[in-house]
Scaffold this motif. Structure first.
Motif, PDB file in Angstrom:
ATOM      1  N   HIS A  47     -14.319  -8.727   3.557  1.00  0.00           N
ATOM      2  CA  HIS A  47     -14.223  -7.417   4.195  1.00  0.00           C
ATOM      3  C   HIS A  47     -14.120  -7.583   5.710  1.00  0.00           C
ATOM      4  O   HIS A  47     -14.788  -8.422   6.293  1.00  0.00           O
ATOM      5  CB  HIS A  47     -15.428  -6.551   3.838  1.00  0.00           C
ATOM      6  CG  HIS A  47     -15.202  -5.111   4.180  1.00  0.00           C
ATOM      7  ND1 HIS A  47     -14.430  -4.280   3.404  1.00  0.00           N
ATOM      8  CD2 HIS A  47     -15.573  -4.387   5.258  1.00  0.00           C
ATOM      9  CE1 HIS A  47     -14.365  -3.103   3.963  1.00  0.00           C
ATOM     10  NE2 HIS A  47     -15.040  -3.124   5.096  1.00  0.00           N
ATOM     11  N   TYR A  96     -15.228 -10.625  -1.144  1.00  0.00           N
ATOM     12  CA  TYR A  96     -14.666 -10.139  -2.417  1.00  0.00           C
ATOM     13  C   TYR A  96     -14.306 -11.332  -3.289  1.00  0.00           C
ATOM     14  O   TYR A  96     -14.432 -11.300  -4.498  1.00  0.00           O
ATOM     15  CB  TYR A  96     -13.399  -9.316  -2.175  1.00  0.00           C
ATOM     16  CG  TYR A  96     -13.633  -8.053  -1.384  1.00  0.00           C
ATOM     17  CD1 TYR A  96     -14.128  -6.904  -2.001  1.00  0.00           C
ATOM     18  CD2 TYR A  96     -13.368  -8.011  -0.020  1.00  0.00           C
ATOM     19  CE1 TYR A  96     -14.353  -5.752  -1.276  1.00  0.00           C
ATOM     20  CE2 TYR A  96     -13.585  -6.853   0.714  1.00  0.00           C
ATOM     21  CZ  TYR A  96     -14.080  -5.731   0.081  1.00  0.00           C
ATOM     22  OH  TYR A  96     -14.300  -4.596   0.808  1.00  0.00           O
ATOM     23  N   CYS A  98       0.845  -1.206   0.000  1.00  0.00           N
ATOM     24  CA  CYS A  98       0.000   0.000   0.000  1.00  0.00           C
ATOM     25  C   CYS A  98       0.880   1.256   0.000  1.00  0.00           C
ATOM     26  O   CYS A  98       2.056   1.210   0.348  1.00  0.00           O
ATOM     27  CB  CYS A  98      -0.927  -0.002   1.212  1.00  0.00           C
ATOM     28  SG  CYS A  98      -0.111   0.242   2.800  1.00  0.00           S
ATOM     29  N   ILE A 130      -5.615  -4.071   2.015  1.00  0.00           N
ATOM     30  CA  ILE A 130      -6.341  -2.794   1.969  1.00  0.00           C
ATOM     31  C   ILE A 130      -6.719  -2.478   0.524  1.00  0.00           C
ATOM     32  O   ILE A 130      -5.962  -2.830  -0.402  1.00  0.00           O
ATOM     33  CB  ILE A 130      -5.465  -1.663   2.593  1.00  0.00           C
ATOM     34  CG1 ILE A 130      -6.228  -0.347   2.700  1.00  0.00           C
ATOM     35  CG2 ILE A 130      -4.163  -1.470   1.840  1.00  0.00           C
ATOM     36  CD1 ILE A 130      -5.525   0.701   3.582  1.00  0.00           C
ATOM     37  N   LEU A 131      -7.874  -1.878   0.340  1.00  0.00           N
ATOM     38  CA  LEU A 131      -8.284  -1.469  -1.006  1.00  0.00           C
ATOM     39  C   LEU A 131      -7.748  -0.074  -1.282  1.00  0.00           C
ATOM     40  O   LEU A 131      -7.908   0.836  -0.473  1.00  0.00           O
ATOM     41  CB  LEU A 131      -9.806  -1.436  -1.111  1.00  0.00           C
ATOM     42  CG  LEU A 131     -10.497  -2.757  -1.433  1.00  0.00           C
ATOM     43  CD1 LEU A 131     -12.003  -2.608  -1.292  1.00  0.00           C
ATOM     44  CD2 LEU A 131     -10.130  -3.246  -2.837  1.00  0.00           C
ATOM     45  N   GLU A 132      -7.114   0.052  -2.440  1.00  0.00           N
ATOM     46  CA  GLU A 132      -6.548   1.345  -2.814  1.00  0.00           C
ATOM     47  C   GLU A 132      -6.987   1.593  -4.258  1.00  0.00           C
ATOM     48  O   GLU A 132      -6.583   0.833  -5.148  1.00  0.00           O
ATOM     49  CB  GLU A 132      -5.023   1.226  -2.717  1.00  0.00           C
ATOM     50  CG  GLU A 132      -4.287   2.503  -2.565  1.00  0.00           C
ATOM     51  CD  GLU A 132      -2.806   2.207  -2.318  1.00  0.00           C
ATOM     52  OE1 GLU A 132      -2.421   2.007  -1.161  1.00  0.00           O
ATOM     53  OE2 GLU A 132      -2.060   2.154  -3.312  1.00  0.00           O
ATOM     54  N   ASP A 133      -7.815   2.581  -4.484  1.00  0.00           N
ATOM     55  CA  ASP A 133      -8.374   2.817  -5.816  1.00  0.00           C
ATOM     56  C   ASP A 133      -8.904   1.516  -6.425  1.00  0.00           C
ATOM     57  O   ASP A 133      -8.575   1.159  -7.563  1.00  0.00           O
ATOM     58  CB  ASP A 133      -7.314   3.422  -6.769  1.00  0.00           C
ATOM     59  CG  ASP A 133      -6.680   4.667  -6.180  1.00  0.00           C
ATOM     60  OD1 ASP A 133      -7.387   5.418  -5.481  1.00  0.00           O
ATOM     61  OD2 ASP A 133      -5.459   4.865  -6.379  1.00  0.00           O
ATOM     62  N   ASP A 134      -9.680   0.783  -5.635  1.00  0.00           N
ATOM     63  CA  ASP A 134     -10.288  -0.479  -6.060  1.00  0.00           C
ATOM     64  C   ASP A 134      -9.308  -1.626  -6.304  1.00  0.00           C
ATOM     65  O   ASP A 134      -9.704  -2.682  -6.795  1.00  0.00           O
ATOM     66  CB  ASP A 134     -11.148  -0.292  -7.331  1.00  0.00           C
ATOM     67  CG  ASP A 134     -12.430   0.447  -7.011  1.00  0.00           C
ATOM     68  OD1 ASP A 134     -12.887   0.348  -5.849  1.00  0.00           O
ATOM     69  OD2 ASP A 134     -12.966   1.127  -7.903  1.00  0.00           O
ATOM     70  N   ILE A 157      -9.587  -4.137   4.390  1.00  0.00           N
ATOM     71  CA  ILE A 157     -10.149  -2.865   4.877  1.00  0.00           C
ATOM     72  C   ILE A 157     -10.159  -1.851   3.725  1.00  0.00           C
ATOM     73  O   ILE A 157      -9.455  -2.029   2.726  1.00  0.00           O
ATOM     74  CB  ILE A 157      -9.347  -2.288   6.067  1.00  0.00           C
ATOM     75  CG1 ILE A 157      -7.870  -2.059   5.688  1.00  0.00           C
ATOM     76  CG2 ILE A 157      -9.439  -3.212   7.277  1.00  0.00           C
ATOM     77  CD1 ILE A 157      -7.063  -1.305   6.730  1.00  0.00           C
ATOM     78  N   GLU A 158     -10.966  -0.801   3.916  1.00  0.00           N
ATOM     79  CA  GLU A 158     -11.020   0.247   2.898  1.00  0.00           C
ATOM     80  C   GLU A 158     -10.004   1.345   3.163  1.00  0.00           C
ATOM     81  O   GLU A 158      -9.561   2.028   2.239  1.00  0.00           O
ATOM     82  CB  GLU A 158     -12.419   0.855   2.846  1.00  0.00           C
ATOM     83  CG  GLU A 158     -13.318   0.118   1.884  1.00  0.00           C
ATOM     84  CD  GLU A 158     -14.766   0.523   2.027  1.00  0.00           C
ATOM     85  OE1 GLU A 158     -15.041   1.593   2.604  1.00  0.00           O
ATOM     86  OE2 GLU A 158     -15.621  -0.258   1.580  1.00  0.00           O
ATOM     87  N   SER A 159      -9.693   1.543   4.426  1.00  0.00           N
ATOM     88  CA  SER A 159      -8.723   2.585   4.786  1.00  0.00           C
ATOM     89  C   SER A 159      -8.304   2.352   6.228  1.00  0.00           C
ATOM     90  O   SER A 159      -8.980   1.621   6.963  1.00  0.00           O
ATOM     91  CB  SER A 159      -9.366   3.974   4.679  1.00  0.00           C
ATOM     92  OG  SER A 159     -10.404   4.081   5.651  1.00  0.00           O
ATOM     93  N   GLU A 208     -10.948   3.523   8.543  1.00  0.00           N
ATOM     94  CA  GLU A 208     -11.999   2.531   8.794  1.00  0.00           C
ATOM     95  C   GLU A 208     -11.553   1.540   9.878  1.00  0.00           C
ATOM     96  O   GLU A 208     -12.316   1.204  10.781  1.00  0.00           O
ATOM     97  CB  GLU A 208     -12.327   1.758   7.498  1.00  0.00           C
ATOM     98  CG  GLU A 208     -13.495   0.806   7.699  1.00  0.00           C
ATOM     99  CD  GLU A 208     -13.579  -0.320   6.672  1.00  0.00           C
ATOM    100  OE1 GLU A 208     -12.595  -0.593   5.979  1.00  0.00           O
ATOM    101  OE2 GLU A 208     -14.657  -0.923   6.602  1.00  0.00           O
TER     102      GLU A 208
END
Ligand SMILES: [Fe+2]
Length: 308
Positions: A225, A288, A64, A192-196, A248-250, A253
């Motif tokens: 998730h 996911y 990330c 972690i999700l970063e720009d999808d 996680i999304e961020s 979060e």
């Protein structure tokens, strides 16, 4: 009203709480800290440099952005095993953290005490050449390359302190196992999700080559998730690739799901043993990717199963 804890001292172990009976090496105080970082020889510095170079071939596009940013800010690739005093000085200015040397794995309650006071205990040794690819005990490369870069991020740094403080409450409720599962599925093996796009932030993945691609692209493992309550009830793998990764999304979060919601209601509702198998995918999960678990089912490490 709940009693406030004194985070400036090592928490008492209630009689009901079992921790692994680790033998403290002679001469160390109750905080398990070594008086100083050891001096590494040239061959040991070279091991760091080679591990660093190998990981850096994989990190861009997988790690990330906060991790990459932290590596750069701390200049961990300046050559050789980093000097803890130097990185601590830089971290102090950014987030108030420091890195302190410990001889080996330390007991959970002592570990929580250091985290709650923004001290990250890091191994005071480096793996040998024979252990280059895999080492069970966390050495200085795992601890410093894997964990320390994210301590430059203010939100993640806050999560780590909150996690340490949560240890006091886990001791009170005898739910250390559950809190360890959360650490495992976030700090050690979190995605972690970063720009999808899926990216790595877990130190257990970031510090070795085996799991980087498997965790993000493999068809075997679940990617789900993060639900803190669910993760705390889930068994995990200690010495092989994981069967499930939580996403996680961020970091905001992550912080919100834990510290701001509070751990107490979760501890109160947890059973002493894990409720879910590590391979489980539940109807209530936000999934996911539902893993085939073929790596796990074929026997995992040592079986010849391909990590796909
Ligand atoms: Fe670790």
């Amino acid at each position: 009203m709940s009693r406030e804890f004194d985070y400036t001292r090592i928490p008492d172990l209630p009689a009901s709480v079992f921790v692994a009976p680790l033998q403290k090496p002679a001469g160390l105080a109750d905080d398990w800290l070594e008086p100083a970082q050891r001096e590494y020889g040239p061959a040991e510095h070279r091991i760091w440099d080679e591990l660093y170079a190998r990981q850096m071939q994989l990190m861009p596009g997988h790690a990330c952005r906060e991790f990459m940013h932290g590596l750069e800010r701390l200049n961990l690739g300046r050559g050789g095993v980093p000097d803890f005093n130097q990185i601590s000085e830089e971290l102090q200015g950014l987030t108030g953290w420091s890195v302190v040397p410990v001889p080996m794995l330390i007991p959970d309650h002592v570990f929580y005490y250091h985290l709650a006071n923004r001290r990250f205990p890091a191994g005071n040794f480096i793996r040998s050449r024979e252990q280059f690819d895999y080492i069970q005990e966390p050495d200085v490369f795992h601890d410093v390359f894997g964990h320390v870069p994210l301590l430059t991020d203010p939100v993640f740094a806050g999560y780590m302190e909150a996690y340490g403080r949560a240890g006091w409450k886990a001791l009170k409720y005898n739910r250390l196992k559950a809190l360890s599962a959360l650490y495992w599925y976030t700090v050690e093996f979190g995605l972690i999700l970063e720009d999808d796009q899926l990216r790595l932030y877990g130190a257990g993945i970031l510090s070795g080559p085996a799991e980087t691609v498997f965790s993000i692209e493999g068809r075997s493992p679940n990617r789900i998730h993060l639900n803190v309550d669910r993760a705390m009830r889930t068994d995990y793998t200690i010495s092989d690739l994981q069967a499930t990764y939580f996403v996680i999304e961020s970091f905001r979060e992550l912080f919100h799901l834990t510290e701001q919601r509070g751990f107490e209601p979760i501890y109160e509702s947890l059973a002493p043993a894990f409720q879910y198998a590590k391979t489980a995918a539940l109807d209530t999960d936000h999934i996911y990717h539902r893993g085939t678990q073929e790596y796990e089912l074929r026997g995992g490490r040592g079986s010849g199963a391909r990590p796909v």
